[in-house]
Design a protein around this motif. Sequence first.
Motif, PDB file in Angstrom:
ATOM      1  N   ASN A  51       0.863  -0.984  -0.058  1.00  0.00           N
ATOM      2  CA  ASN A  51      -0.032   0.095  -0.040  1.00  0.00           C
ATOM      3  C   ASN A  51       0.767   1.437   0.061  1.00  0.00           C
ATOM      4  O   ASN A  51       1.953   1.260   0.606  1.00  0.00           O
ATOM      5  CB  ASN A  51      -0.713   0.109   1.393  1.00  0.00           C
ATOM      6  CG  ASN A  51      -2.127  -1.249   1.394  1.00  0.00           C
ATOM      7  OD1 ASN A  51      -2.716  -1.206   0.482  1.00  0.00           O
ATOM      8  ND2 ASN A  51      -1.608  -2.142   2.139  1.00  0.00           N
ATOM      9  N   HIS A  82      -1.697  -4.409  -7.767  1.00  0.00           N
ATOM     10  CA  HIS A  82      -2.295  -3.381  -7.744  1.00  0.00           C
ATOM     11  C   HIS A  82      -2.433  -2.469  -8.761  1.00  0.00           C
ATOM     12  O   HIS A  82      -2.660  -1.468  -8.849  1.00  0.00           O
ATOM     13  CB  HIS A  82      -2.059  -2.521  -6.352  1.00  0.00           C
ATOM     14  CG  HIS A  82      -0.266  -2.021  -6.531  1.00  0.00           C
ATOM     15  ND1 HIS A  82       0.604  -2.993  -6.361  1.00  0.00           N
ATOM     16  CD2 HIS A  82       0.152  -1.185  -7.104  1.00  0.00           C
ATOM     17  CE1 HIS A  82       1.663  -2.468  -6.509  1.00  0.00           C
ATOM     18  NE2 HIS A  82       1.518  -0.934  -6.986  1.00  0.00           N
ATOM     19  N   TYR A  97     -11.818  -2.902   0.654  1.00  0.00           N
ATOM     20  CA  TYR A  97     -10.507  -2.665   0.189  1.00  0.00           C
ATOM     21  C   TYR A  97      -9.690  -3.585   0.766  1.00  0.00           C
ATOM     22  O   TYR A  97      -8.535  -4.064   0.326  1.00  0.00           O
ATOM     23  CB  TYR A  97      -9.906  -1.208   0.637  1.00  0.00           C
ATOM     24  CG  TYR A  97      -8.538  -0.770   0.261  1.00  0.00           C
ATOM     25  CD1 TYR A  97      -8.225  -0.410  -1.039  1.00  0.00           C
ATOM     26  CD2 TYR A  97      -7.649  -0.854   1.226  1.00  0.00           C
ATOM     27  CE1 TYR A  97      -6.921  -0.239  -1.561  1.00  0.00           C
ATOM     28  CE2 TYR A  97      -6.153  -0.580   0.717  1.00  0.00           C
ATOM     29  CZ  TYR A  97      -5.997  -0.257  -0.394  1.00  0.00           C
ATOM     30  OH  TYR A  97      -4.690  -0.048  -1.019  1.00  0.00           O
ATOM     31  N   SER A 124      -0.856  -4.333   7.593  1.00  0.00           N
ATOM     32  CA  SER A 124      -1.574  -3.943   6.446  1.00  0.00           C
ATOM     33  C   SER A 124      -2.850  -5.305   6.393  1.00  0.00           C
ATOM     34  O   SER A 124      -2.223  -6.420   5.827  1.00  0.00           O
ATOM     35  CB  SER A 124      -0.980  -3.721   5.110  1.00  0.00           C
ATOM     36  OG  SER A 124      -0.128  -2.702   5.338  1.00  0.00           O
TER      37      SER A 124
END
Length: 193
Positions: A51, A82, A97, A124
């Motif tokens: 992320n 991603h 998400y 995460s």
Amino acid sequence: MINTIKDIINASVSVKQQLLADEKILSTVNTLVDVITDAFKNGNKVLFCGNGGSAADAQHLAAEFSGRFYIDRDALPAEALHVNTSYLTAVGNDYSYDVIYARLIKGLGQKGDVLVGLSTSGNSKNVVLAFEEAKRKGMITVGFTGATGGKMKDVSDYLLNVPSIDTPRIQESHILLGHIICQLVEEKYFNGK
């Protein structure tokens, strides 16, 4: 201001000196070169996730394999999960998400593939859930984290937990360790070193 610049550089150097002295991390990097090379030789792929800045680092390292590092050579099957913004926004909107990476692993992951997750905290949720799904599928999980390893510690087959709690210093070391792995995998895969 010059002193602040020097302090930041010294902090970065200090973390790298700790890496240099950490036999466990050095041994893990050495093992990962073999694990990733073997995965490529067996027809498997290496997938990356993260992320923010860690997503950028994940994409960077995937490109080192699928593009080239030092050697003019064929592409290796590696991708950052991603890079499809339509997928990310659809799944983030329609589901959560938190599941963006786990859904892709469920659909794309194969036994023997390697999933590399980057998270400075190691906590995460979307990366942890992806690792859990990867383990169900018989994939190999590699965590790049900060000092504690966070929640990723328990779901990583191999953990590179940089000895720092400072996000920029951790990310700088993630790229360093990732570059070392890319270089040595490339040499071993293509030159048999």
